[in-house]
Design an enzyme around this catalytic site. Structure first.
Site, PDB file in Angstrom:
ATOM      1  N   GLU B  13       0.862  -1.156   0.000  1.00 25.98           N
ATOM      2  CA  GLU B  13       0.000   0.000   0.000  1.00 25.98           C
ATOM      3  C   GLU B  13       0.910   1.220   0.000  1.00 25.98           C
ATOM      4  O   GLU B  13       1.764   1.361   0.864  1.00 25.98           O
ATOM      5  CB  GLU B  13      -0.871  -0.036   1.256  1.00 25.98           C
ATOM      6  CG  GLU B  13      -2.051   0.893   1.222  1.00 25.98           C
ATOM      7  CD  GLU B  13      -1.634   2.315   1.339  1.00 25.98           C
ATOM      8  OE1 GLU B  13      -0.805   2.607   2.195  1.00 25.98           O
ATOM      9  OE2 GLU B  13      -2.132   3.148   0.546  1.00 25.98           O
ATOM     10  N   CYS B  60      -5.638   5.279   5.136  1.00 27.85           N
ATOM     11  CA  CYS B  60      -5.292   3.999   4.522  1.00 27.85           C
ATOM     12  C   CYS B  60      -6.526   3.233   4.120  1.00 27.85           C
ATOM     13  O   CYS B  60      -7.405   2.986   4.937  1.00 27.85           O
ATOM     14  CB  CYS B  60      -4.489   3.162   5.502  1.00 27.85           C
ATOM     15  SG  CYS B  60      -4.085   1.546   4.846  1.00 27.85           S
ATOM     16  N   CYS B  63      -6.375  -0.495   5.916  1.00 29.76           N
ATOM     17  CA  CYS B  63      -6.659  -0.654   7.342  1.00 29.76           C
ATOM     18  C   CYS B  63      -7.457   0.528   7.898  1.00 29.76           C
ATOM     19  O   CYS B  63      -7.157   1.020   8.983  1.00 29.76           O
ATOM     20  CB  CYS B  63      -5.376  -0.855   8.134  1.00 29.76           C
ATOM     21  SG  CYS B  63      -4.145   0.428   7.865  1.00 29.76           S
ATOM     22  N   HIS B  67      -7.796   2.725  12.039  1.00 34.42           N
ATOM     23  CA  HIS B  67      -7.621   4.149  12.305  1.00 34.42           C
ATOM     24  C   HIS B  67      -8.873   4.739  12.943  1.00 34.42           C
ATOM     25  O   HIS B  67      -8.796   5.509  13.898  1.00 34.42           O
ATOM     26  CB  HIS B  67      -7.264   4.897  11.020  1.00 34.42           C
ATOM     27  CG  HIS B  67      -5.881   4.580  10.540  1.00 34.42           C
ATOM     28  ND1 HIS B  67      -4.762   5.059  11.170  1.00 34.42           N
ATOM     29  CD2 HIS B  67      -5.434   3.799   9.534  1.00 34.42           C
ATOM     30  CE1 HIS B  67      -3.687   4.596  10.548  1.00 34.42           C
ATOM     31  NE2 HIS B  67      -4.059   3.834   9.553  1.00 34.42           N
ATOM     32  N   ARG B 464      -1.064  -4.166  10.121  1.00 42.81           N
ATOM     33  CA  ARG B 464       0.384  -4.034   9.957  1.00 42.81           C
ATOM     34  C   ARG B 464       1.128  -3.708  11.243  1.00 42.81           C
ATOM     35  O   ARG B 464       2.332  -3.530  11.217  1.00 42.81           O
ATOM     36  CB  ARG B 464       0.685  -2.975   8.891  1.00 42.81           C
ATOM     37  CG  ARG B 464       0.715  -3.528   7.487  1.00 42.81           C
ATOM     38  CD  ARG B 464       0.160  -2.557   6.464  1.00 42.81           C
ATOM     39  NE  ARG B 464      -1.274  -2.468   6.596  1.00 42.81           N
ATOM     40  CZ  ARG B 464      -2.134  -3.353   6.080  1.00 42.81           C
ATOM     41  NH1 ARG B 464      -1.703  -4.350   5.374  1.00 42.81           N
ATOM     42  NH2 ARG B 464      -3.429  -3.250   6.279  1.00 42.81           N
ATOM     43  N   SER B 487       3.758   1.159  10.113  1.00 44.70           N
ATOM     44  CA  SER B 487       4.781   1.183   9.071  1.00 44.70           C
ATOM     45  C   SER B 487       5.799   2.290   9.308  1.00 44.70           C
ATOM     46  O   SER B 487       6.904   2.231   8.778  1.00 44.70           O
ATOM     47  CB  SER B 487       4.145   1.300   7.685  1.00 44.70           C
ATOM     48  OG  SER B 487       3.338   0.175   7.446  1.00 44.70           O
ATOM     49  N   CYS B 531       3.020  -0.343   4.567  1.00 47.79           N
ATOM     50  CA  CYS B 531       1.926   0.521   4.174  1.00 47.79           C
ATOM     51  C   CYS B 531       2.435   1.948   4.269  1.00 47.79           C
ATOM     52  O   CYS B 531       2.482   2.542   5.329  1.00 47.79           O
ATOM     53  CB  CYS B 531       0.757   0.306   5.127  1.00 47.79           C
ATOM     54  SG  CYS B 531      -0.597   1.425   4.868  1.00 47.79           S
ATOM     55  N   CYS B 534       0.133   5.115   5.128  1.00 49.60           N
ATOM     56  CA  CYS B 534      -0.024   5.246   6.573  1.00 49.60           C
ATOM     57  C   CYS B 534       1.195   5.881   7.206  1.00 49.60           C
ATOM     58  O   CYS B 534       1.090   6.642   8.159  1.00 49.60           O
ATOM     59  CB  CYS B 534      -0.191   3.872   7.214  1.00 49.60           C
ATOM     60  SG  CYS B 534      -1.790   3.147   6.961  1.00 49.60           S
TER      61      CYS B 534
END
Lengths: 434, 557
Positions: B13, B60, B63, B67, B464, B487, B531, B534
């Site tokens: 991502e 994102c 995900c 969040h 992640r 990330s 990701c 993010c």
């Protein structure tokens, strides 16, 4: 009859490739509806799709480059949720997805090479997801050692069409919300500034709905006749984006009856009442969410209990009109309603919509109490049946509490427009006291 | 000495670049660069916490639920709200659906193409494929004959679509090591996984309206109120997903592992781990004790040192350093709020080279992610995890408890399948629990705030890894917001002492035969499931406020 025979052939070809008759029919009907075609056109749609399928007479897959700009990958993700047809069928049997940062097997220079070759060969379509970032000379987005804006220009110049998917690609989306730290904007505006003439189709949404992408892909890519795709003034498919969420809402009946949810997760929510008092942006948001639904037609925002927050609201010519800026605070009524700013409806539709919005404003969202009729518009009840039976509990403002009638006092209209939120709170309080 | 660069890294991502120094076939130095800046924290300033929870989801598309969840927890801590038990269950279910979606997609559709060559599946002998699938105990839902024919038609057309420019012939044709039969099985599962990840998202949509970007997860609980028919649908779907996951993911991992034992020999990384914990536990609500709450999550919180000793998180030990990233200055900032201002200079690995900042815990880089969660759960004695990890270790020829065998690229990749199976099972439990609670008369889903001023931190997990949202709210107005994303931990550039970030450390030592197609480096990058959208964040004070301090302008909590 001739059409019928051809259609049967199409089915047999597709069935041999694992596409079921049912899912194919759904696809064709969806495409026809999105393009504003009659049901009679479905065989023609089917034939056109058949010609683009592997092994069919005219052969090749249509090359597609999918570039992610300043994206969250949500639109790619959303595309990956498509069920009719499923994503594997799309990327293996319908298009040749030569570049996708999320799905491509290749990486690094090899995937850039695949993109360069596709651009050189021409006759492809570019799908662009995410905002265009101009901050720091475009360095807010860097891919493969170059700035993101250059990558977009290169790919857009030679494309047959650019499809801007998701509200970020249409006008910057949330990235452009105040204070717009990365100087985000939409694809159409950026390309116009750069003098690139490639036609742009805008499909807003946060994220975009995969069925909307599919219908545009089929119209533009496979029918190879973008003329079939009727676009409105925002270059959005008119069949999808000329009606509001409110027009087709499954809870609309409760709105008409004055039955509302005032608190999340409440008893009224369990009954599926209207979410208007919780800030629902359905009346002013143009999108077919309640018709296409989401995730294999499983549900959508309102069905699950959330008011619409207007994520399809995106004026491609103005990043400042992004959906966050226009709609926040999401769970309050009418902070930023732009009355009269309905750019692209054909006149009768505009009249109807204006009627709804104006009526809603006047009565602060407690049932549409619009009376009389407007030229070219639909009929409205002079007075709600429920209100007539319960005059002491009536929450609308009528010129005449018995016979109904519109509120015509311009001073009241003006005041309501200016101080709608405060006035609405007052009405809510009064109503709750009662 | 040769430079090997992968830019863009695909099948992740966001936008990520990896630059490596290769000497005699081994990576000796590495720089990881996140390529996109959007400025989320600035956008949520001066908005309501409810709006913030919706907006931050858009960090994102893979995900989003995490969040919204972390943001809602932060708002609830600030507002003094303890969500109801039914809301806890609904939210666990939405989060779980997203984890299943994300892990299935990541393993089969993003990561597996580093190991599986679908084009080689054309050479498979179909009867042998059935025998192999049976021996491996993996699912045979796909008609392998039909799939092979479909692949033949695809190949005959000549256009490679998503396989354009693939690396399948890397390392002199020896980089991809599976038999054609196993390639055919895994290709079948690639396609099944596409359907199954969509089914998992459908669960999130059932409860959340749509996915990505669910609508019902809000500060105070949930806007979703289950009906009988929705619960029926939920029950059917969680069972369908469980049945598929339990017959494919671990089996496929163990089937391909013997061909790739070399991948067990590199990619360890920094060897220290953080997990903030995810899925609120059954003893809800733990009397308002946040540490207890995090320890009792189904996947518990834990900070693990080099010897994998577990300790509890302490918020003030989290810092971020900017000196190698495109932000002004080179200070080190402490949680929960700090000031950073973006400023692109140039890409220069000797100086600044990434939009990702460099977070540290107790001054050290830490790895976050599914592997970190599994290790924390193992050390906290979560029975299912202990049992499955030990079984996997034995299957790989190691002893139960020998966790170091998994501290590498393949171990990091494999352990996520254990987590997937665990969550798939929990989804069934939570659905049952919710149905029983409703039958027992529980009907509370949402609570109004008791106050509209306060500060709160949401310690949570995205698929992640460790996710941190912190906000300061005054009269329902956000005037400080800080996000530290998994990330960001994993993709961190060098710290002030020149110590590389976790992924950079994992890349150093990777064998690279072909600098143009460094497949082992790509496998290592994908094992983190990075990701980057993010990962890139900044914080800036609300307009008109003046603080230039390196620590929290509101004092240390």
């Amino acid at each position: 009859m001739e059409d019928l025979a051809k259609t049967t052939d199409v089915f047999s070809v597709l069935e041999s490739r694992g596409v079921s008759r049912r899912s194919f029919m759904k696809l064709c009907a969806g495409v026809a509806a999105a393009a504003g075609l009659s049901q009679m056109a479905i065989p023609r749609v089917a034939e056109a799709i058949e010609k683009s399928v592997i092994g069919a007479t005219s052969g090749d897959l249509y090359p597609v480059i999918w570039i992610e700009g300043a994206s969250c990958t949500g639109c790619t993700e959303s595309f990956a949720q498509i069920e009719t047809p499923d994503v594997a069928t799309v990327v293996l049997d319908v298009i040749s997805l030569n570049y996708s940062e999320t799905l491509s097997a290749a990486a690094g220079w090899s995937v850039e090479e695949a993109k360069a070759q596709t651009i050189e060969a021409g006759n492809y379509i570019l799908i662009y997801e995410g905002a265009v970032l101009k901050a720091w000379g475009g360095n807010a987005l860097r891919v493969a050692g170059e700035v993101g804006t250059e990558a977009l220009i290169e790919a857009a110049e030679s494309a047959n069409a650019v499809v801007a998917v998701g509200s970020c690609a249409v006008n910057g989306g949330w990235c452009a919300a105040h204070p717009n730290p990365s100087n985000a904007m939409g694809v159409e505006q950026f390309l116009a500034e750069e003098g690139i003439k490639t036609p742009v189709v805008n499909i807003p949404g946060c994220p975009v709905n995969p069925e909307w992408i599919m219908s545009v892909l089929v119209d533009v890519v496979m029918l190879q006749d973008p003329g079939l795709l009727k676009l409105n003034d925002f270059a959005m498919p008119a069949g999808l984006f000329n009606q509001t969420v409110h027009d087709n809402c499954e809870r609309r009946g409760h709105f008409e009856n004055g039955e509302f949810v005032y608190e999340f997760g409440s008893e009224e929510e369990a009954k599926g009442y209207c979410l208007y008092p919780l800030g629902c942006r359905g009346p002013q948001t143009h999108s077919p969410c309640g018709v296409t639904l989401w995730n294999n037609r499983r549900s959508w925002c309102v069905q699950a209990g959330s008011p619409c927050i207007g994520c399809c609201e995106a004026n491609p010519n103005n990043p400042g009109d992004n959906w966050v800026q226009v709609n926040a605070p999401f769970y309050k009524r009418f902070r930023d309603l732009r009355v009269g700013d309905l750019h692209f409806q054909p006149e009768p539709v505009a009249w109807v919509l204006t009627g709804i919005v104006a009526a809603a404003l006047v009565v602060h969202g407690f049932g549409m109490k619009k009376t009389g009729r407007m030229d070219g518009g639909a009929d409205f009840e002079p007075i709600r049946k429920w209100d007539e039976a319960h005059p002491e509990q009536s929450i609308g403002v009528y010129a005449d509490p018995k016979t109904g009638g519109p509120v015509l006092d311009p001073a009241i209209c003006e005041e309501n427009t200016q101080h709608a939120a405060a006035a609405a709170d007052e009405v809510v309080n009064d109503y709750e006291k009662e | 000495m040769t430079r090997s660069i992968i830019d863009p890294i695909t099948r992740i991502e966001g936008h990520l670049r990896v630059e490596m120094e290769v000497e005699q076939g081994v990576v000796t130095d590495a720089w990881v660069s996140g390529g996109c800046f959007r400025g989320m924290e600035l956008v949520v300033q001066n908005r309501t916490p409810q709006d913030a929870a919706q907006i931050v989801q858009r960090i994102c598309g893979v995900c989003p639920v995490s969040h919204a969840h972390a943001s809602s927890i932060a708002a609830e801590k600030a507002y003094g709200i303890t969500i109801s038990n039914n809301a806890r269950l609904v939210r666990n279910l939405i989060e779980g659906a997203q984890f299943l979606h994300s892990h299935i997609l990541w393993f089969y559709n993003l990561c597996a193409l580093d190991y599986v060559n679908p084009l080689d599946a054309l050479n498979a002998n179909v009867p042998d494929t059935y025998d192999l699938a049976q021996a491996a105990g993996t699912s045979m839902d796909t008609d392998f004959y039909g799939l092979k024919e479909k692949l033949e038609a695809f190949a005959a057309n000549g256009q490679l679509s998503i396989f354009s420019g693939n690396w399948f012939d890397c390392d002199n044709g020896e980089g991809y090591k599976l038999s054609p039969e196993l390639n055919l099985i895994c290709t079948a599962h690639y396609l099944e996984a596409l359907k199954m990840q969509a089914r998992a998202s459908e669960v999130a949509a059932l409860l959340g309206g749509k996915m990505p970007h669910v609508m019902t997860l809000i500060p105070g609980g949930t806007a979703f109120v289950p009906t009988e028919s929705k619960l029926d649908d939920l029950w059917a779907m969680v069972n369908e997903i469980y049945d598929w996951v339990s017959t494919t993911m671990i089996q496929d991992t163990l089937a391909l592992a013997p061909a790739y034992t070399d991948v067990l020999t590199f990619g360890k990384g920094c060897g220290r781990y953080i997990a903030w914990g995810v899925f609120e536990g059954p003893g809800w609500p733990y009397g308002g004790n946040y540490t207890e709450q995090m320890i009792h999550r189904y996947l518990p919180m834990g900070v693990l040192d080099e010897e994998l000793n577990v300790s509890d998180v302490q918020e003030p030990l989290i810092t971020e350093y900017m000196g190698h990233s495109w932000y002004k200055g080179d200070g080190t900032y402490e949680s929960p709020y700090f000031v950073t201002e973006p400023e692109f200079t140039e890409y220069n690995v000797e100086d600044r080279y990434s939009w990702v900042k460099c977070p540290a815990y107790d001054g050290k880089p830490m790895e976050a992610g599914g592997f970190a969660r599994i290790l924390a759960a193992y050390q906290r004695n979560v029975p299912f995890v202990v049992e499955q990890v030990d079984a996997m270790l034995v299957a790989l020829g190691a002893r139960p408890g020998q966790l170091s065998v998994l501290q590498n690229t393949l171990g990091r990749t494999a352990s996520r399948q254990i987590e997937t199976l665990y969550i798939a099972g929990l989804m069934k439990e939570w659905t049952q629990e919710l149905m029983e609670a409703i039958a027992g008369g529980d009907s509370e889903y949402f609570k109004e705030p008791l106050t509209t001023t306060g500060e709160g931190t949401g310690f949570w997990e995205a698929p992640r890894g460790a996710l941190y949202h912190s906000e300061k709210v005054t009269n329902n107005n956000v005037d400080g917001y800080q996000i530290i994303i998994p990330s960001t931990w994993n993709l961190a550039p060098m710290n002030a002492d020149g110590v590389h970030g976790p992924m950079e450390q994992a890349l150093i030592g990777c064998p690279v035969q072909d600098v143009e197609m460094p497949i082992n480096a790509l496998r290592t990058v994908h094992s983190f499931d990075p990701c980057t959208a993010c990962a890139v964040h900044i914080t800036e004070p609300a307009t008109g406020k003046t603080f230039k301090t390196v620590t929290s302008p509101w004092g240390v909590k």
